[in-house]
Design a protein around this motif. Structure first.
Motif, short mmCIF file in Angstrom:
data_model
loop_
_atom_site.label_atom_id
_atom_site.label_comp_id
_atom_site.label_asym_id
_atom_site.label_seq_id
_atom_site.Cartn_x
_atom_site.Cartn_y
_atom_site.Cartn_z
N VAL A 1 0.99 -1.20 0.13
CA VAL A 1 0.04 -0.24 -0.13
C VAL A 1 0.65 1.14 -0.43
CG1 VAL A 1 -1.28 1.30 0.88
CG2 VAL A 1 -1.99 -0.89 1.32
N ARG A 2 1.94 1.12 0.63
CA ARG A 2 2.71 2.58 0.64
C ARG A 2 3.44 2.67 -0.42
NH1 ARG A 2 6.13 2.09 5.96
NH2 ARG A 2 7.29 0.82 4.63
N GLY B 1 -2.59 5.03 8.84
CA GLY B 1 -3.30 5.49 7.96
C GLY B 1 -3.73 4.03 7.46
N ILE B 2 -2.58 3.29 7.08
CA ILE B 2 -2.53 1.66 6.56
C ILE B 2 -3.15 1.12 7.59
CG2 ILE B 2 -1.19 0.46 5.25
CD1 ILE B 2 1.24 2.35 4.45
N VAL B 3 -2.58 1.22 8.64
CA VAL B 3 -3.03 -0.39 9.46
C VAL B 3 -4.72 -0.23 10.07
CG1 VAL B 3 -2.63 -1.07 11.63
CG2 VAL B 3 -0.44 -0.24 10.58
N THR B 4 -4.82 1.15 9.76
CA THR B 4 -6.27 1.85 10.27
C THR B 4 -7.33 1.40 9.07
OG1 THR B 4 -6.54 2.97 10.58
CG2 THR B 4 -6.12 2.33 12.72
N GLY B 5 -7.17 2.08 8.15
CA GLY B 5 -8.16 2.22 7.01
C GLY B 5 -7.39 1.81 5.86
N LEU C 1 4.99 7.77 10.72
CA LEU C 1 4.67 6.75 11.61
C LEU C 1 2.94 7.54 11.41
CD1 LEU C 1 6.52 8.10 15.17
CD2 LEU C 1 5.82 5.86 14.15
N ARG C 2 2.63 8.67 10.77
CA ARG C 2 1.00 8.92 10.19
C ARG C 2 0.16 8.36 9.49
NH1 ARG C 2 1.98 15.39 11.28
NH2 ARG C 2 1.50 14.98 13.85
N GLU C 3 1.71 7.90 8.38
CA GLU C 3 1.48 7.11 7.50
C GLU C 3 1.31 5.93 7.46
OE1 GLU C 3 4.02 6.45 4.60
OE2 GLU C 3 2.98 7.15 2.66
N MET C 4 1.54 4.95 8.43
CA MET C 4 1.51 3.69 8.70
C MET C 4 0.37 3.83 9.25
SD MET C 4 4.41 0.93 10.77
CE MET C 4 6.11 0.99 9.70
N VAL D 1 -1.23 -1.28 16.16
CA VAL D 1 -1.55 0.63 17.19
C VAL D 1 -1.31 1.06 17.86
CG1 VAL D 1 -3.54 2.16 17.15
CG2 VAL D 1 -4.17 0.66 15.39
N MET D 2 -1.34 0.41 19.36
CA MET D 2 -0.17 0.16 20.79
C MET D 2 1.34 0.70 19.85
SD MET D 2 -2.16 -2.47 22.86
CE MET D 2 -0.84 -1.91 24.31
N ALA D 3 1.82 -0.31 19.43
CA ALA D 3 3.23 0.31 19.17
C ALA D 3 3.08 1.45 18.78
CB ALA D 3 3.78 -0.69 17.99
N LEU D 4 2.23 1.93 17.39
CA LEU D 4 2.17 3.24 16.53
C LEU D 4 1.76 4.47 17.71
CD1 LEU D 4 0.71 2.24 13.91
CD2 LEU D 4 2.98 2.84 13.87
#
Length: 579
Positions: A50-51, A210-214, A205-208, A97-100
């Motif tokens: 995705v990234r 966004g990918i993990v959650t969205g 970190l914000r980009e990652m 998400v916790m790690a981020l």
């Protein structure tokens, strides 16, 4: 979201799932969390797809759950889901998400707290006994609490979490296990990526996040009755035959001949079948680089649509003829390592095939070879560009850089180069600050310190070094022999020469390994060096062990240090192109 994989109303991402349900419960006696590094690597590969723009969304399969009555005395209506299948994926995304959050907290604690409220904890409400959005099985709760205790520590978010209601499940199960290990792996991965471009860490970190959650989706199958789970599993896990891109392409090619069976059979027998057979089972891997050469913005999920669009109005024979010019270049970089009419180019291609080049370089190399076959560029130019590409890839492999991000570099690189020469190739790489091309110092440092004997590139390096020495070039692939054995037996001859710390550091260095045939390697194992040396000289078909036995009378820390310098100097001379 417009780019879902399915048209199902029940396709969701992690953000949608936690918005859809107040609390997600994993049955208390469900098996413990079992995902290991292999499954994390697959998830990270999905994130990278995705990234890097290969995909807009990655599909993670089906989550099976049913709504259950909420237990407890919370004020107001609460919706709870019980996960029947999918706990590994959901719990992994939650701890990711916790790690981020942990990493973001080091830059902006307020932003980290907002993410905790959004994804990890329920809003404060009277009567709640547990406020985490996910409640793990009994076997994982102690590890779950340890991870939360880390987030709730003074150095991370303790002062901010005082503003919310943090009520954790009671501890149960082992304090050590795969859930905690996976969290630590995720943290290490995130921090290693941040070290590449520290100036843009928060944006990364914000980009990652966004990918993990969205951008990781799954179909949420909602059971009306948990007893229906068995029937669901039977259908989900039915071992059907996978339909590949080559099947879709074949159907597309022959769709227009459905009413002309005689002509269809002719085209199939005399044009399509030889074309497909030439791939020797690798046709599935051809179509993506083929599409990228036409449009570098093509994503894998759009592959078949792109093919259909590019073939609109073409007859079946024209479709096949459109692909044929790139079939030879694909086979050359994918498996044969052979370019008709050029021994020098073939030598370079063979090395790239043996190096197990990443698939991300296919569009670049295929475009280059096509231009050569059309006489648009000279042999000397191709040789120089392939040498530069090998230096780039091998230096990264020696240093330990993953091929992450290379798809974005190479998918349209040939068309972006103003001049097709090494200077322009280096300029293009240099223009991408997150893509490293290791220096001579980086390569030397890795050979001095890195456990290259465990790296995938080790076998290739040993063969290249062996071929650089005067002697025979055995046709078979070698095994990797550790001169200083991997295990240091107490009271052994080796233990008299190396202490435990030296053994730990030196056993997997490049300088401590040589190529050997499998039978000779198996028979030597942890034999003393004087035994190995004699048999290297007498029995090895590879030049390297024989030369080593002649040069070093004994094998000790000093010998390894000396050979390390030899190999480091050889490596930067063998792969000299750098920026």
């Amino acid at each position: 979201m417009s780019d879902w994989i399915t048209d199902s109303q029940d396709e969701q991402n992690f953000e949608g799932l936690v918005r859809d349900a107040d609390q997600i419960h994993i049955p208390i006696f469900q098996r413990s969390y079992v995902w290991k590094n292999k499954q994390l690597a697959e998830l990270l590969a999905d994130i990278d797809q995705v990234r890097s723009g290969v995909e807009e969304t990655q599909f993670m399969g089906a989550i099976v759950a049913y709504e259950k009555p909420f237990r407890g005395n919370a004020v107001g209506r609460m919706r709870a889901l019980e996960i029947v299948d999918g706990q590994q994926r959901i719990l992994t995304l939650y701890v990711f998400v916790m790690a981020l959050v942990e990493c973001i907290a080091s830059f902006d604690k307020d932003e980290a707290l907002e993410l905790v409220r959004l994804y990890l904890l329920l809003p404060s409400r009277r009567g709640l006994e547990i406020t985490t959005r996910i409640v793990p099985a009994f076997a994982d709760r102690s590890q779950f609490r340890i991870i939360w205790d880390r987030i709730n520590s003074p150095s991370i978010l303790q002062d901010k979490l005082a503003e919310v209601q943090l009520l954790l499940p009671p501890p149960s199960g082992s304090a050590e296990g795969e859930l905690l290990s996976q969290y630590e792996r995720i943290l290490r991965h995130i921090k290693s990526e941040l070290s590449v471009d520290p100036d843009n860490s928060l944006e990364h970190l914000r980009e990652m996040l966004g990918i993990v959650t969205g951008h990781l989706s799954f179909v949420h199958l909602k059971l009306t009755d948990a007893s229906a789970a068995t029937k669901i599993f039977e259908r989900l896990n039915f071992r059907g035959v996978k339909v590949g891109v080559v099947d879709l392409v074949r159907n597309e090619v022959f769709a227009s001949l459905a009413e002309d069976p005689v002509n269809a059979q002719r085209v199939f027998d005399h044009i399509w079948s030889p074309f497909e057979a030439a791939f020797v089972g690798r046709a599935e891997h051809f179509f993506f680089p083929y599409c990228l050469i036409q449009d570098s913005n093509t994503r894998k999920s759009e592959l078949f649509m792109q093919l259909r669009a590019s073939w609109k109005g073409l007859a079946p024979e024209q479709m096949i003829n459109d692909m044929k010019p790139l079939q030879g270049p694909f086979l050359a970089i994918d498996q044969t390592g052979y370019q008709s009419g050029s021994k020098e180019i073939s030598r370079r291609l063979d090395r790239l095939v043996r190096l197990r080049r990443p698939a991300s370089v296919y569009p670049y190399v295929m475009s280059m070879l096509l231009e050569y076959e059309r006489s648009s560029i000279k042999e000397k130019t191709v040789v120089e560009l392939l040498d530069a590409l090998e230096s780039f890839l091998i230096r990264r492999a020696i240093v330990g850089l993953e091929p992450t991000g290379l798809h974005a570099v190479f998918k349209g690189l040939w068309g972006q180069m103003k001049n097709h020469n090494v200077s322009e190739f280096k300029r293009q790489i240099k223009a991408r600050p997150t893509i490293q091309w290791p220096s001579d110092g980086d390569v030397k440092g890795a050979i001095e310190k890195r456990a290259l004997a465990r790296a995938n590139v080790c076998g290739y390096i040993l063969v290249e070094y062996d071929q650089s020495l005067k002697g025979d070039n055995p046709p078979l692939l070698p095994t990797i022999e550790h001169i200083l054995p991997q295990t240091l037996g107490e009271g052994s001859e080796w233990a008299k020469v190396f202490n435990k710390e030296q053994h730990k550091h030196m056993k997997d260095l490049l300088a401590n390994v040589v190529p050997l045939s499998s039978p000779l390697n198996s028979s030597l194992q942890d034999s003393p060096y004087n035994v190995k040396k004699a048999r290297y000289k007498k029995e090895s078909m590879f030049t390297t062990p024989r030369a080593l036995a002649d040069k070093w009378a004994g094998w000790n820390p000093k010998s390894i240090e000396q050979r390390t310098k030899v190999l480091a100097e050889w490596a930067i001379a063998r792969w000299p192109v750098s920026i």
